[in-house]
Design a protein around this motif. Structure first.
Motif, PDB file in Angstrom:
ATOM      1  N   THR A   1      41.914  33.952  37.733  1.00 28.08           N
ATOM      2  CA  THR A   1      42.442  34.223  36.229  1.00 28.08           C
ATOM      3  C   THR A   1      41.321  35.392  35.624  1.00 28.08           C
ATOM      4  OG1 THR A   1      43.039  32.121  36.108  1.00 28.08           O
ATOM      5  CG2 THR A   1      42.828  33.271  34.074  1.00 28.08           C
ATOM      6  N   PHE A   2      40.146  35.096  36.258  1.00 27.31           N
ATOM      7  CA  PHE A   2      38.966  36.253  35.736  1.00 27.31           C
ATOM      8  C   PHE A   2      39.350  37.463  36.409  1.00 27.31           C
ATOM      9  CE2 PHE A   2      34.633  38.147  36.893  1.00 27.31           C
ATOM     10  CZ  PHE A   2      34.344  38.247  35.579  1.00 27.31           C
ATOM     11  N   LEU A   3      39.478  37.494  37.777  1.00 32.48           N
ATOM     12  CA  LEU A   3      39.879  38.880  38.354  1.00 32.48           C
ATOM     13  C   LEU A   3      41.103  39.285  37.672  1.00 32.48           C
ATOM     14  CD1 LEU A   3      39.257  37.783  42.027  1.00 32.48           C
ATOM     15  CD2 LEU A   3      37.902  39.023  40.718  1.00 32.48           C
TER      16      LEU A   3
ATOM     17  N   SER B   1      41.970  39.141  34.504  1.00 29.13           N
ATOM     18  CA  SER B   1      41.628  39.739  33.110  1.00 29.13           C
ATOM     19  C   SER B   1      40.729  40.965  33.327  1.00 29.13           C
ATOM     20  CB  SER B   1      40.925  38.674  32.508  1.00 29.13           C
ATOM     21  OG  SER B   1      41.511  37.675  31.975  1.00 29.13           O
ATOM     22  N   LEU B   2      39.791  40.950  34.327  1.00 30.64           N
ATOM     23  CA  LEU B   2      38.884  42.227  34.623  1.00 30.64           C
ATOM     24  C   LEU B   2      40.058  43.293  35.084  1.00 30.64           C
ATOM     25  CD1 LEU B   2      36.056  43.056  34.854  1.00 30.64           C
ATOM     26  CD2 LEU B   2      36.085  42.392  37.424  1.00 30.64           C
ATOM     27  N   LEU B   3      41.018  43.141  35.781  1.00 27.66           N
ATOM     28  CA  LEU B   3      41.740  44.193  36.233  1.00 27.66           C
ATOM     29  C   LEU B   3      42.603  44.710  35.030  1.00 27.66           C
ATOM     30  CD1 LEU B   3      43.364  45.676  38.229  1.00 27.66           C
ATOM     31  CD2 LEU B   3      45.021  43.902  38.389  1.00 27.66           C
TER      32      LEU B   3
ATOM     33  N   LEU C   1      41.312  44.590  31.629  1.00 30.09           N
ATOM     34  CA  LEU C   1      40.552  45.469  31.198  1.00 30.09           C
ATOM     35  C   LEU C   1      40.360  47.050  31.804  1.00 30.09           C
ATOM     36  CD1 LEU C   1      37.539  42.881  30.308  1.00 30.09           C
ATOM     37  CD2 LEU C   1      39.030  44.039  28.770  1.00 30.09           C
ATOM     38  N   VAL C   2      40.076  46.864  33.008  1.00 31.72           N
ATOM     39  CA  VAL C   2      40.175  48.035  33.728  1.00 31.72           C
ATOM     40  C   VAL C   2      41.493  49.153  33.496  1.00 31.72           C
ATOM     41  CG1 VAL C   2      40.141  49.691  36.044  1.00 31.72           C
ATOM     42  CG2 VAL C   2      38.626  47.479  35.432  1.00 31.72           C
TER      43      VAL C   2
ATOM     44  N   VAL D   1      41.354  44.802  24.357  1.00 30.39           N
ATOM     45  CA  VAL D   1      40.496  43.775  24.904  1.00 30.39           C
ATOM     46  C   VAL D   1      41.268  42.378  24.858  1.00 30.39           C
ATOM     47  CG1 VAL D   1      38.225  42.819  24.601  1.00 30.39           C
ATOM     48  CG2 VAL D   1      38.261  45.239  24.317  1.00 30.39           C
TER      49      VAL D   1
ATOM     50  N   SER E   1      43.961  41.823  27.187  1.00 28.33           N
ATOM     51  CA  SER E   1      43.272  41.575  28.460  1.00 28.33           C
ATOM     52  C   SER E   1      42.742  40.325  28.884  1.00 28.33           C
ATOM     53  CB  SER E   1      42.435  42.834  28.818  1.00 28.33           C
ATOM     54  OG  SER E   1      42.876  44.139  28.741  1.00 28.33           O
ATOM     55  N   ILE E   2      42.191  39.551  27.882  1.00 29.65           N
ATOM     56  CA  ILE E   2      41.413  38.319  28.394  1.00 29.65           C
ATOM     57  C   ILE E   2      42.348  37.132  27.966  1.00 29.65           C
ATOM     58  CG2 ILE E   2      39.183  39.425  27.918  1.00 29.65           C
ATOM     59  CD1 ILE E   2      39.142  37.947  25.378  1.00 29.65           C
TER      60      ILE E   2
ATOM     61  N   LEU F   1      42.580  34.497  30.481  1.00 23.54           N
ATOM     62  CA  LEU F   1      41.263  33.565  30.799  1.00 23.54           C
ATOM     63  C   LEU F   1      41.037  32.878  29.739  1.00 23.54           C
ATOM     64  CD1 LEU F   1      38.554  33.677  32.411  1.00 23.54           C
ATOM     65  CD2 LEU F   1      37.809  35.383  31.122  1.00 23.54           C
TER      66      LEU F   1
END
Length: 339
Positions: free
Chosen positions: A106-108, A110-112, A114-115, A261, A264-265, A268
């Motif tokens: 889930t963290f990955l 959300s990070l993706l 954001l990118v 932002v 994206s999260i 998460l």
């Protein structure tokens, strides 16, 4: 480790059909919008595909958070309805431990996101605007042979023939500052210098006259440039980081930045909701996971719209605090008591 692999495989089985379905539907919406541009500018298949490729990051951004959240909830709900979560829980894995298994992926995600939202979308929007500006400029040079009443900027233009970007027997006329200007040229060529379009007139004459005087200029080569509003030229786009520094320092696009932002999260900060909606006892409860999930998605995006547009950048930390606090309270009063 086997349990982790099993849960992730079940998630993948659910995620990809949902994501691809939403991606396909969203792509159709964007393709219709792109196709509508052909009424203004002319594009071939390759150019249409190029323009579509520029909106792929936006499609991913709009579909990925919802798809992942729904697939997580549906995966747990499916395991609950088949009594697999009951068995897993009986071996000592409470909901929090299940949540920890899904936390890294889930963290990955959300990070993706954001990118994609903060990195790729500004760049592709700039490229898309630049592409459309160029096509609109070219459209201004779409002059037909032997037709009166056509315009090139402020000039009335008439041509007898053309071959691709070469125009024959060109005549231009305009009135400016109470003076009439008339230009004739045997040949004119459309030049494209890195997106800056101009007319290069070859071997002709220019006449400027009013009530008092008449002037004639013979020329071998002359350029006529027309300036067309260019949205992509508002900023000298170097990279996405510099872009956001520039627009935020000029008090611009606060709501867009916050929306990127927060969207994206979303997966998460919604992990407690995933556990809450996914866990249920099929003997005593009905599976309402999808309904609750859709309600949560709508609520979250409405929250972003209502609060985010008012408090702008402060929404980046205020909304997650409200959401995590509210979802944990819901989790603690329902699932945590039973499991």
């Amino acid at each position: 480790m086997k349990l982790n692999h099993y849960l992730h495989s079940q998630l993948a089985i659910t995620f990809f059909p949902i994501f691809l379905g939403l991606y396909f539907i969203t792509s159709i919406v964007f393709l219709v919008r792109i196709a509508s541009l052909t009424s203004v500018i002319t594009m071939d298949f390759i150019e249409l595909f190029t323009l579509y490729s520029y909106v792929i990051p936006q499609i991913i951004f709009y579909t990925m958070p919802i798809s992942f959240f729904l697939s997580m909830v549906i995966t747990l709900a499916k395991l609950s309805s088949e009594y697999e979560l009951t068995v897993i829980t009986s071996f000592g894995l409470n909901p929090v431990k299940i949540l920890k298994i899904f936390l890294p992926i889930t963290f990955l995600v959300s990070l993706l996101l954001l990118v994609v939202s903060l990195g790729l979308i500004p760049k592709t929007k700039f490229l898309s605007n630049q592409f459309l500006d160029l096509k609109k400029k070219e459209a201004n040079f779409n002059i037909k042979a032997s037709e009166f009443g056509q315009k090139f900027g402020d000039w009335l233009i008439y041509i007898s023939d053309k071959n691709d970007k070469v125009y024959k027997d060109v005549k231009l006329f305009k009135t400016e500052n109470n003076k009439d200007q008339f230009i004739v040229s045997k040949t004119a060529i459309l030049d494209n210098d890195k997106g800056n379009l101009s007319f290069r007139l070859i071997d002709g004459k220019t006449f400027i006259f009013d009530n008092e005087e008449f002037n004639q200029i013979d020329y071998e080569s002359m350029y006529i440039n027309e300036t067309i509003n260019n949205k992509s030229a508002m900023f000298d786009f170097q990279n996405s980081f510099d872009y956001w520094i520039l627009v935020l320092s000029h008090d611009m696009n606060f709501d867009e930045f916050a929306s990127y932002v927060l969207s994206s999260i979303f997966p998460l900060i919604s992990l407690f909701l995933i556990i809450t909606f996914g866990y249920f006892n099929p003997r005593y409860e009905k599976n309402r996971a999808v309904f609750y999930s859709l309600l949560a998605v709508v609520s979250y995006y409405v929250l972003i719209k209502i609060i985010g547009d008012k408090i702008l950048l402060h929404a980046i930390y205020i909304i997650p605090i409200i959401w995590i606090g509210g979802t944990y309270l819901l989790y603690s009063r329902t699932i945590q008591k039973e499991y």
